[in-house]
Design an enzyme around this catalytic site. Structure first.
Site, PDB file in Angstrom:
ATOM      1  N   TYR A  54       0.740  -1.345  -0.131  1.00  0.00           N
ATOM      2  CA  TYR A  54       0.162   0.185   0.143  1.00  0.00           C
ATOM      3  C   TYR A  54       1.133   1.320   0.117  1.00  0.00           C
ATOM      4  O   TYR A  54       1.960   1.233   0.559  1.00  0.00           O
ATOM      5  CB  TYR A  54      -0.850   0.153   1.004  1.00  0.00           C
ATOM      6  CG  TYR A  54      -2.037  -1.085   1.089  1.00  0.00           C
ATOM      7  CD1 TYR A  54      -2.395  -1.651   0.078  1.00  0.00           C
ATOM      8  CD2 TYR A  54      -2.908  -1.080   2.212  1.00  0.00           C
ATOM      9  CE1 TYR A  54      -3.561  -2.410  -0.336  1.00  0.00           C
ATOM     10  CE2 TYR A  54      -3.997  -2.023   2.344  1.00  0.00           C
ATOM     11  CZ  TYR A  54      -4.273  -2.833   0.731  1.00  0.00           C
ATOM     12  OH  TYR A  54      -5.154  -3.606   0.973  1.00  0.00           O
ATOM     13  N   PRO A 212     -16.821   0.683   0.232  1.00  0.00           N
ATOM     14  CA  PRO A 212     -18.163   0.903   0.429  1.00  0.00           C
ATOM     15  C   PRO A 212     -18.918   1.654  -0.352  1.00  0.00           C
ATOM     16  O   PRO A 212     -20.177   1.730  -0.593  1.00  0.00           O
ATOM     17  CB  PRO A 212     -18.230   1.092   1.979  1.00  0.00           C
ATOM     18  CG  PRO A 212     -16.786   1.638   2.168  1.00  0.00           C
ATOM     19  CD  PRO A 212     -16.122   0.694   1.189  1.00  0.00           C
ATOM     20  N   LEU A 213     -18.136   2.615  -0.792  1.00  0.00           N
ATOM     21  CA  LEU A 213     -18.939   3.891  -1.731  1.00  0.00           C
ATOM     22  C   LEU A 213     -18.343   3.862  -3.210  1.00  0.00           C
ATOM     23  O   LEU A 213     -18.418   5.006  -3.939  1.00  0.00           O
ATOM     24  CB  LEU A 213     -18.398   5.425  -1.010  1.00  0.00           C
ATOM     25  CG  LEU A 213     -19.065   5.599   0.473  1.00  0.00           C
ATOM     26  CD1 LEU A 213     -18.434   6.914   0.996  1.00  0.00           C
ATOM     27  CD2 LEU A 213     -20.408   5.279   0.553  1.00  0.00           C
ATOM     28  N   GLY A 216     -16.211   6.484  -4.715  1.00  0.00           N
ATOM     29  CA  GLY A 216     -16.771   7.672  -4.995  1.00  0.00           C
ATOM     30  C   GLY A 216     -17.853   7.608  -6.250  1.00  0.00           C
ATOM     31  O   GLY A 216     -18.707   8.725  -6.216  1.00  0.00           O
ATOM     32  N   THR A 220     -20.817  10.304  -7.584  1.00  0.00           N
ATOM     33  CA  THR A 220     -20.687  10.884  -8.818  1.00  0.00           C
ATOM     34  C   THR A 220     -20.523  10.225 -10.121  1.00  0.00           C
ATOM     35  O   THR A 220     -20.460  10.904 -11.001  1.00  0.00           O
ATOM     36  CB  THR A 220     -19.308  11.423  -8.607  1.00  0.00           C
ATOM     37  OG1 THR A 220     -18.229  10.548  -8.792  1.00  0.00           O
ATOM     38  CG2 THR A 220     -19.060  12.502  -7.507  1.00  0.00           C
TER      39      THR A 220
END
Length: 295
Positions: A54, A212-213, A216, A220
């Protein structure tokens, strides 16, 4: 946030977990990481998910340095890290392509490097990041078992394993697998539809929902699915007086999943934390699921 058990055999974790999987292109990583850690702790998120790769192989060491120079106690944190994916990077001139390696040698070297970089004596959960089909899986499992017995690793988990891969590794282990990270959100319900979420529950684990989103895209995205889901999130959000992103995460929480937060946006992190104060109505959950599937 009230801490909960990750599985019947795993440790207690915060119900949202922060992961550094999107930090490859974050500018001024040290400053951003310190701010993110402090925000997470303020919100009750004390569980952090790392991997050797990462942030261009940099996040573990940055995190370790920040914690070492703060008043935060190691015992107040739950740390995940993982290995298995190898990526080309300036610090790895021998790596030509992205590939998987879950060999004994790679695991042992990675664990020791992670312990050193994170400045800790143990890893709460060590995960295999994808399965390498050409590694000796019996040797891999024995290596994980011995790491647990040594105390360097407290628990074992996996990332992006199919049901069959999960079963295969478990058949070689004497200790239970306590976590499987899968991508899961309202724009990607594959892990729910193909049985991985169900299998995690059968093994008495809470599924960890990465992205989870949807990176983004829930807020959008311009795909037909994203537009349809966003309209339904806004409609239901008005009912609960909540942001659409909070509703999207509340949908995961209702399913029994733990969101694995990857955003560096303070507002999005707060939106995710706010999801835990929302108890979605049964039919509202299905309205969102149907909007995702276009039915």
């Amino acid at each position: 946030m009230k801490k909960i058990y990750l599985s019947d055999a795993g440790p207690k974790v915060s119900p949202a977990i922060y992961g550094f999987y999107r930090w490859q292109e974050v500018d001024n990583k040290a400053k951003a990481m310190e701010s993110t850690i402090n925000l997470c702790l303020e919100l009750g998120i004390n569980t952090f998910d790392h991997a050797d790769i990462y942030g261009g192989y940099a996040c573990e060491e940055l995190f370790g340095n920040i914690i070492a120079n703060s008043s935060i106690k190691r015992e107040d944190l739950v740390l995940f890290t993982k290995c298995g994916v190898v990526e080309p990077h300036a610090s790895r001139p021998d790596v030509r392509i992205r590939y998987n390696d879950t060999s004994k040698e790679h695991i042992l070297k990675s664990v020791d490097n992670s312990l050193k970089k994170l400045r800790t004596d143990y890893i709460d959960i060590f995960l295999l990041n994808n399965l390498d089909p050409i590694s000796n899986l019996e040797e891999t499992a024995l290596t994980l078992q011995r790491l647990k017995e040594s105390g360097k690793v407290k628990n074992i988990g996996v990332v992006n394993f199919s049901v069959f891969q999960h079963q295969l590794l478990a058949s070689y282990l004497k200790t239970p697998i306590v976590s499987n990270h899968v991508e899961l959100n309202l724009l990607n319900t594959a892990a729910l539809d193909n049985g991985r979420v169900d299998y995690s529950k059968q093994r008495y684990m809470r599924p960890l929902a990465s992205s989870p989103l949807a990176a983004g895209q829930i807020a959008t995205g311009q795909s037909e699915q994203a537009i349809r889901v966003r309209a339904k999130l806004k409609e239901i959000g008005a009912k609960y007086n909540a942001d659409q992103e909070s509703i999207a995460v509340a949908w995961l929480v209702k399913l029994g999943a733990l969101p694995l937060v990857g955003t560096t946006s303070e507002q999005r992190i707060r939106n995710i934390a706010n999801a835990f104060s929302i108890e979605l109505d049964h039919q509202d959950w299905y309205e969102l699921y149907n909007a995702s599937r276009g039915v």
